[in-house]
Design an enzyme around this catalytic site. Structure first.
Site, PDB file in Angstrom:
ATOM      1  CE  LYS A   9      -4.143  -2.247   2.002  1.00 56.67           C
ATOM      2  NZ  LYS A   9      -5.070  -2.018   3.161  1.00 56.67           N
ATOM      3  CE1 TYR A  49      -9.549  -2.478  -0.233  1.00 56.04           C
ATOM      4  CE2 TYR A  49      -8.513  -0.647  -1.343  1.00 56.04           C
ATOM      5  CZ  TYR A  49      -8.420  -1.760  -0.261  1.00 56.04           C
ATOM      6  OH  TYR A  49      -7.180  -2.267   0.212  1.00 56.04           O
ATOM      7  CG  ASN A 112      -3.893  -2.003   6.878  1.00 61.33           C
ATOM      8  OD1 ASN A 112      -3.786  -1.485   5.753  1.00 61.33           O
ATOM      9  ND2 ASN A 112      -5.262  -2.773   7.186  1.00 61.33           N
ATOM     10  CD  GLU A 126      -9.024  -8.599  -3.673  1.00 61.03           C
ATOM     11  OE1 GLU A 126      -7.921  -9.242  -3.368  1.00 61.03           O
ATOM     12  OE2 GLU A 126      -9.842  -8.281  -2.981  1.00 61.03           O
TER      13      GLU A 126
HETATM   14  P1  GDP Z   1      -8.502  -6.234   5.603  1.00 57.18           P
HETATM   15  O1  GDP Z   1      -9.052  -7.574   4.567  1.00 57.18           O
HETATM   16  O2  GDP Z   1      -7.499  -6.813   6.761  1.00 57.18           O
HETATM   17  O3  GDP Z   1      -7.549  -5.327   4.630  1.00 57.18           O
HETATM   18  O4  GDP Z   1      -9.639  -5.369   6.014  1.00 57.18           O
HETATM   19  P2  GDP Z   1     -11.006  -4.785   5.327  1.00 57.18           P
HETATM   20  O5  GDP Z   1     -11.383  -5.581   4.184  1.00 57.18           O
HETATM   21  O6  GDP Z   1     -12.096  -4.840   6.592  1.00 57.18           O
HETATM   22  O7  GDP Z   1     -10.901  -3.340   5.081  1.00 57.18           O
HETATM   23  C1  GDP Z   1     -10.114  -3.004   3.905  1.00 57.18           C
HETATM   24  C2  GDP Z   1      -9.158  -1.659   4.348  1.00 57.18           C
HETATM   25  O8  GDP Z   1      -9.881  -0.633   4.687  1.00 57.18           O
HETATM   26  C3  GDP Z   1      -8.031  -2.055   5.451  1.00 57.18           C
HETATM   27  O9  GDP Z   1      -7.175  -3.001   5.070  1.00 57.18           O
HETATM   28  C4  GDP Z   1      -7.949  -0.647   5.970  1.00 57.18           C
HETATM   29  O10 GDP Z   1      -6.782   0.146   5.024  1.00 57.18           O
HETATM   30  C5  GDP Z   1      -9.158   0.003   5.744  1.00 57.18           C
HETATM   31  N1  GDP Z   1      -9.828  -0.024   6.865  1.00 57.18           N
HETATM   32  C6  GDP Z   1     -10.481  -1.067   7.629  1.00 57.18           C
HETATM   33  N2  GDP Z   1     -11.192  -0.727   8.671  1.00 57.18           N
HETATM   34  C7  GDP Z   1     -11.127   0.533   8.724  1.00 57.18           C
HETATM   35  C8  GDP Z   1     -11.695   1.609   9.848  1.00 57.18           C
HETATM   36  O11 GDP Z   1     -12.438   1.237  10.558  1.00 57.18           O
HETATM   37  N3  GDP Z   1     -11.030   2.911   9.629  1.00 57.18           N
HETATM   38  C9  GDP Z   1     -10.487   3.178   8.243  1.00 57.18           C
HETATM   39  N4  GDP Z   1     -10.044   4.440   8.283  1.00 57.18           N
HETATM   40  N5  GDP Z   1      -9.966   2.406   7.527  1.00 57.18           N
HETATM   41  C10 GDP Z   1     -10.377   0.995   7.658  1.00 57.18           C
END
Ligand code: GDP
Length: 139
Positions: A9, A49, A112, A126
């Site tokens: 990222k 996304y 992250n 993807e």
């Molecule tokens: P992942 O599968 O662990 O990447 O998590 P998710 O699919 O739930 O979320 C996609 C991405 O959105 C994450 O990797 C973070 O970069 C972002 N993200 C997830 N949860 C949050 C949140 O609560 N707040 C913010 N600002 N970003 C988030």
């Protein structure tokens, strides 16, 4: 053998951590099948996304993912999808296990460090987003 898709990222790229993260993945037994540096447009990030479009953080996530180039990579390993998720660690770096990529390089729940597909079905979708079939054929 299974395939998955990762994205290094923008925060990792800006911090100069891309090489370390790729080395970490190779150390974990992933073979890099295809690699691409790309600066996502807003439309591309929104599309990638789209599953999160109703979430409150969607606009912030799109802004973050478009702020600098990323590296997308198609990876292969046994149990690739689940293993990448283990190696990445929890979404929130504060909750990620020690030694995981997000614990090492992530700085917030948003910034992250790395993306990894969450299922074999999404890995295929993807991978198609970033690479063509020709990129993934054996050499
Ligand atoms: P992942 O599968 O662990 O990447 O998590 P998710 O699919 O739930 O979320 C996609 C991405 O959105 C994450 O990797 C973070 O970069 C972002 N993200 C997830 N949860 C949050 C949140 O609560 N707040 C913010 N600002 N970003 C988030």
């Amino acid at each position: 053998m299974e395939q998955t898709l990762t994205i290094i990222k923008p925060d990792s790229m800006a911090a100069g951590n891309a090489g370390k993260i790729l080395a970490h993945l190779e150390q974990e037994g992933f073979q890099i099948l295809a690699l691409r540096r790309i600066h996502l447009s807003e439309a591309q990030a929104r599309s990638f996304y789209e599953v999160h479009k109703e979430r409150p953080f969607y606009d912030d996530l799109v802004a973050y993912m478009t702020e600098a180039p990323v590296i997308a990579a198609a990876l292969e390993r046994e149990d690739a999808v689940a293993h990448l998720r283990r190696v990445m660690g929890a979404t929130n770096p504060e909750e990620a296990a020690a030694g995981t990529i997000r614990a090492l390089y992530g700085t917030s729940i948003e910034r992250n460090a790395i993306h990894g597909s969450d299922s074999p079905e999404n890995a295929a979708i993807e991978t198609d987003f970033f690479f063509s079939r020709a990129d993934l054929l054996p050499s």
